[in-house]
Design a protein around this motif. Sequence first.
Motif, PDB file in Angstrom:
ATOM      1  N   LYS A  65    -137.845  12.740  23.054  1.00 50.28           N
ATOM      2  CA  LYS A  65    -137.425  11.620  23.968  1.00 50.28           C
ATOM      3  C   LYS A  65    -137.703  11.511  25.260  1.00 50.28           C
ATOM      4  CE  LYS A  65    -132.577  12.229  21.545  1.00 50.28           C
ATOM      5  NZ  LYS A  65    -131.142  12.704  21.695  1.00 50.28           N
ATOM      6  N   ASP A  66    -137.755  10.116  25.830  1.00 49.49           N
ATOM      7  CA  ASP A  66    -138.318  10.043  27.030  1.00 49.49           C
ATOM      8  C   ASP A  66    -137.647  10.846  28.338  1.00 49.49           C
ATOM      9  OD1 ASP A  66    -140.021   8.079  26.250  1.00 49.49           O
ATOM     10  OD2 ASP A  66    -138.853   6.418  26.688  1.00 49.49           O
ATOM     11  N   SER A  67    -136.629  11.271  27.997  1.00 53.74           N
ATOM     12  CA  SER A  67    -135.644  12.182  29.012  1.00 53.74           C
ATOM     13  C   SER A  67    -136.130  13.325  29.111  1.00 53.74           C
ATOM     14  CB  SER A  67    -134.257  11.872  28.649  1.00 53.74           C
ATOM     15  OG  SER A  67    -133.816  12.475  27.346  1.00 53.74           O
ATOM     16  N   VAL A  68    -136.814  13.859  27.925  1.00 53.89           N
ATOM     17  CA  VAL A  68    -137.426  15.391  27.997  1.00 53.89           C
ATOM     18  C   VAL A  68    -138.540  15.428  28.760  1.00 53.89           C
ATOM     19  CG1 VAL A  68    -138.229  17.140  26.253  1.00 53.89           C
ATOM     20  CG2 VAL A  68    -136.087  15.482  25.612  1.00 53.89           C
ATOM     21  N   GLN A  87    -142.867  21.739  26.605  1.00 60.18           N
ATOM     22  CA  GLN A  87    -143.594  23.004  26.583  1.00 60.18           C
ATOM     23  C   GLN A  87    -142.918  24.413  26.194  1.00 60.18           C
ATOM     24  OE1 GLN A  87    -146.946  23.297  26.151  1.00 60.18           O
ATOM     25  NE2 GLN A  87    -146.791  21.137  26.513  1.00 60.18           N
ATOM     26  N   GLU A  88    -141.701  24.239  26.868  1.00 66.77           N
ATOM     27  CA  GLU A  88    -140.923  25.524  26.511  1.00 66.77           C
ATOM     28  C   GLU A  88    -140.219  25.420  24.913  1.00 66.77           C
ATOM     29  OE1 GLU A  88    -138.932  28.913  26.992  1.00 66.77           O
ATOM     30  OE2 GLU A  88    -140.105  28.067  28.412  1.00 66.77           O
ATOM     31  N   LEU A  89    -140.002  24.289  24.410  1.00 68.61           N
ATOM     32  CA  LEU A  89    -139.392  24.150  23.143  1.00 68.61           C
ATOM     33  C   LEU A  89    -140.753  24.356  22.155  1.00 68.61           C
ATOM     34  CD1 LEU A  89    -137.745  20.670  23.260  1.00 68.61           C
ATOM     35  CD2 LEU A  89    -136.731  22.851  22.665  1.00 68.61           C
ATOM     36  N   LEU A 103    -134.032  19.420  17.436  1.00 67.27           N
ATOM     37  CA  LEU A 103    -133.495  18.167  17.258  1.00 67.27           C
ATOM     38  C   LEU A 103    -132.969  17.365  18.148  1.00 67.27           C
ATOM     39  CD1 LEU A 103    -132.518  18.994  13.305  1.00 67.27           C
ATOM     40  CD2 LEU A 103    -134.626  18.041  14.262  1.00 67.27           C
ATOM     41  N   PRO A 104    -131.981  17.708  18.963  1.00 69.57           N
ATOM     42  CA  PRO A 104    -131.430  16.998  20.025  1.00 69.57           C
ATOM     43  C   PRO A 104    -132.548  16.690  20.949  1.00 69.57           C
ATOM     44  CG  PRO A 104    -130.164  19.141  19.814  1.00 69.57           C
ATOM     45  CD  PRO A 104    -131.514  19.210  18.913  1.00 69.57           C
ATOM     46  N   SER A 105    -133.708  16.969  21.130  1.00 68.71           N
ATOM     47  CA  SER A 105    -134.545  16.383  22.273  1.00 68.71           C
ATOM     48  C   SER A 105    -135.644  15.453  21.434  1.00 68.71           C
ATOM     49  CB  SER A 105    -135.348  17.783  22.413  1.00 68.71           C
ATOM     50  OG  SER A 105    -134.844  18.703  23.087  1.00 68.71           O
TER      51      SER A 105
END
Length: 111
Positions: free
Chosen positions: A17-20, A26-28, A92-94
């Motif tokens: 998502k653009d908001s991430v 990188q953490e994900l 998944l939420p990202s």
Amino acid sequence: MEGGGGGVKHILLAKFKDSVSEDEVQELIKEYANLVNLIEPMKAFHWGKDVSIENLHNGFTHVFESTFENTDGIGQYIIHPAHLEFSSNLFLPSLEKLIVVDYKPTPLVHL
């Protein structure tokens, strides 16, 4: 291993998502990569960003590849508590969109 020695590949194409933020991405990725240390059937993990000049990526920006000895290993991975926690609560939420494909690499046949 199945498929000519390459095991079974679990491929995930993702668009975040653009908001991430890039730091969050990188953490994900670090947490995704750490699953190989937590889930025994997961034998290897690789990832990368799209660098194609063909512009056929349909918005997907990242590729994640996990290797398993067989499809049973993927089944164990999918229901493993570490995978469920990571995927359901963080990864998944990202994502804006994703595609998942599992396949057995086929060795090159010389004609």
